[in-house]
Design a protein around this motif. Structure first.
Motif, PDB file in Angstrom:
ATOM      1  N   PHE A 230       5.394   3.948   2.350  1.00 52.10           N
ATOM      2  CA  PHE A 230       4.497   2.852   1.989  1.00 52.10           C
ATOM      3  C   PHE A 230       4.154   2.023   3.213  1.00 52.10           C
ATOM      4  O   PHE A 230       4.734   2.215   4.287  1.00 52.10           O
TER       5      PHE A 230
ATOM      6  N   ARG B 262      -6.853   4.744   0.719  1.00 56.14           N
ATOM      7  CA  ARG B 262      -6.407   3.520   0.067  1.00 56.14           C
ATOM      8  C   ARG B 262      -6.847   2.273   0.829  1.00 56.14           C
ATOM      9  O   ARG B 262      -7.267   1.280   0.232  1.00 56.14           O
TER      10      ARG B 262
ATOM     11  N   ARG C  77      -1.542   6.684   1.153  1.00 51.32           N
ATOM     12  CA  ARG C  77      -2.373   7.797   0.669  1.00 51.32           C
ATOM     13  C   ARG C  77      -3.808   7.604   1.137  1.00 51.32           C
ATOM     14  O   ARG C  77      -4.256   6.489   1.393  1.00 51.32           O
TER      15      ARG C  77
ATOM     16  N   LEU D 243       0.833  -1.210   0.000  1.00 48.65           N
ATOM     17  CA  LEU D 243       0.000   0.000   0.000  1.00 48.65           C
ATOM     18  C   LEU D 243       0.858   1.245   0.000  1.00 48.65           C
ATOM     19  O   LEU D 243       1.806   1.348   0.765  1.00 48.65           O
ATOM     20  N   GLU D 244       0.490   2.181  -0.850  1.00 52.09           N
ATOM     21  CA  GLU D 244       1.130   3.491  -0.727  1.00 52.09           C
ATOM     22  C   GLU D 244       0.405   4.243   0.378  1.00 52.09           C
ATOM     23  O   GLU D 244      -0.787   4.049   0.578  1.00 52.09           O
TER      24      GLU D 244
END
Lengths: 433, 143
Positions: free
Chosen positions: B42, B16, B13, B10-11
């Motif tokens: 991340f 998400r 952000r 996962l980034e």
């Protein structure tokens, strides 16, 4: 002042005769001394006897960056290694770096053309010059150094970096000339204000800026910020380093020293010459170099060229600023970067070929930053953070080793990098050059 | 019995995580346990779900980078020192824990913990031999 009036103001007809004479000798010289060129000439069915004037240059084959790489290290040289007094190396696109070498006469030539350049920018022999180009394998620092020495300037070889010390030295020794990359000059303005120096009061009044592309708007910014004349210098290590061409104080094109570096502008696709004034790829033949003379070297730089006389009195043709590249090379902090170099590194890591993108930006600090976004796919993904960190660090270290500049690596999710027609855009250049 | 853990890249952000959870919801996958390990840029979402195959399909469809690893889920007495006892067994047997996290819900009266080992097979055998109740995949599905 004009450093070498004889050659720099030579009437065009006489200049042409000189170029012809030099090309005839050069063709013979490389044919006799460099087996690589001999083979190349034979391949296209041309011999030294076919070269009678400069107009015959079109009969000769081109030389490419790839040729330099493939003949690494000394295959393109016309002199044995023992005749060289200096070598310089720059990173190649993939694999081998690019090696150039100088005989003692080549170093004199370099000093000569750099002296012409410094004079062109307005330097006089009593001046002091601060050379803040990097010294070392990069040709910027030493090239400027040889020219300044030839002119008899007082040289302060600060090399690049250590900005506060650069500023202190400027204040203490009051050099009138500054040689560095244009972005570093702007960067130094912030540091100057931070330590209470008004950049407009600085001693630098003439800047000799190069090693990276920059625009007219950047010129205005530098000139207003520092209250100095900002001139553009061009060069590439394959030809000699800095000192191939330089703007005079009229700032109306870069004077290219065509008595030693013969320019042609060609259509990069057909290899045919384009009419004067039209954009095309700059091709240069080193008419007098000894160590590694190059015939019709394709610079990949897009410029236009004019033979119109300049107000300064020099008769050398002038090129425009670089308008682009025929390949995907980008210049970051004076260093040439090819996306293929990044690709090569990534391919070498766990044998994968992830999608990547380079984001080049010029931040508030005026220095270029390189961020490499790498899409994480199943092949390189691990549930363990330490492994992901190790991957990030490995990519960073290997890329930095290849490019010789600091980068940041950011791991991103798949499909983060925009693709057009399935092909990812490899470089996003956000700099306002 | 080892169970399957799904890890997702996962980034960092906004939104998400909720997108990921919605994908699973739409695929009819229920999350049993979940933890996020994060770094500056991340994160890695790790979870145990009731239908790992369906979850992986959903991620593949949505181009989410995910992989499956084997983890060991054990029941630990929900009393002071319960976890310490299990960890002692691991130490005594030279089993290295990469990371661990707790279940969100209670399986029985005991607490449930998920362990990621270098060598899940050996860990599993050792824990069983020492009388620790290792939870099976079937148990997870029927939670």
């Amino acid at each position: 002042m004009i450093w070498n009036e004889k050659f720099e103001t030579m009437p065009l007809e006489e200049l042409k005769n000189l170029q012809s004479e030099r090309l005839v000798s050069l063709a013979r010289y490389v044919y006799d001394n460099c087996p690589w060129y001999k083979r190349k000439f034979n391949d296209v069915g041309v011999g030294p006897a076919d070269i009678k004037s400069i107009d015959d240059i079109v009969k000769l084959p081109f030389t490419n960056k790839l040729d330099m790489r493939d003949s690494y290290p000394f295959g393109l040289f016309s002199r044995p290694r023992t005749d060289l007094v200096e070598i310089h190396v720059s990173s190649g696109t993939t694999g081998n770096p690019t090696l150039v070498g100088y005989t003692r006469d080549d170093i004199s030539l370099w000093g000569e053309v750099m002296a012409r350049s410094l004079c062109c920018a307005g330097a006089v022999p009593d001046d002091t010059i601060q050379i803040a180009y990097g010294y070392g394998l990069f040709t910027g620092g030493l090239g400027a150094h040889y020219g300044a020495m030839e002119m008899g300037l007082t040289i302060i070889p600060t090399s690049s970096g250590q900005t506060k010390r650069q500023l202190k030295i400027m204040q203490d020794f009051q050099p009138r000339i500054l040689a560095c990359t244009p972005s570093y000059c702007l960067y130094m303005a912030d540091d100057a204000r931070e330590i209470g120096i008004d950049p407009r009061t600085a001693s630098w009044k003439i800047g000799v800026f190069g090693a990276e592309p920059w625009s007219e708007s950047m010129r205005s910014e530098i000139e207003q910020t520092w209250d100095m004349l900002a001139t553009d210098i061009y060069g590439l290590s394959e030809i000699i380093g800095p000192g191939v061409s330089q703007e005079c104080t009229y700032k109306d094109g870069l004077h290219l020293y065509s008595d030693v570096f013969y320019p042609e502008i060609i259509d990069p696709d057909t290899g045919k010459p384009v009419p004067e004034g039209q954009d095309g790829e700059l091709v240069i033949t080193t008419l007098t170099k000894q160590g590694i003379p190059l015939i019709r070297y394709r610079t990949r730089d897009i410029v236009s060229l004019t033979y119109e006389p300049c107000k300064c009195g020099r008769t050398s043709p002038r090129t425009s600023k670089i308008k682009g590249r025929t390949d995907d090379m980008i210049v970051v902090r004076g260093i040439n970067v090819f996306p293929s170099q990044i690709e090569h590194v990534l391919l070498g890591i766990e044998g994968t070929h992830p999608h990547y993108q380079l984001v080049i930006d010029r931040g508030a600090h005026k220095l270029d930053s390189v961020e490499i976004m790498v899409e994480v796919d199943e092949r390189i993904f691990s549930d363990e953070i330490k492994r992901m960190h190790a991957l990030e660090q490995k990519i960073k270290k290997e890329i930095e080793a290849v490019l010789s500049i600091g980068v940041t690596v950011r791991l991103v999710e798949p499909k983060t990098i925009a693709r057009s027609e399935g092909k990812a855009k490899r470089v996003i250049d956000k700099r306002q050059l | 019995m080892k169970i399957k853990q799904i890890s997702v890249f996962l980034e960092n952000r906004k939104g998400r995580l909720s997108e990921i959870c919605s994908m699973l919801g739409a695929a009819g996958v229920n999350i049993r346990a979940l933890t996020i390990a994060e770094t500056e840029t991340f994160g890695v979402l790790r979870m145990v779900v009731d239908k790992p195959a369906a979850a992986m399909d959903a991620f593949r469809t949505h181009s989410v980078t995910a992989n499956q690893t084997e983890v060991v889920a054990v029941e630990v007495p929900d009393t002071p020192g319960g976890l310490a006892k299990v960890l002692d067994i691991l130490t005594d047997n030279d089993l290295n824990v990469e990371y661990m996290y707790g279940f969100v819900e209670k399986f029985t009266e005991n607490a449930l913990l998920v362990f990621r080992f270098d060598d899940p097979e050996k860990a599993h055998q050792t824990l069983k031999a020492n009388g620790v109740n290792v939870v099976g995949e079937h148990d997870i599905e029927s939670l």
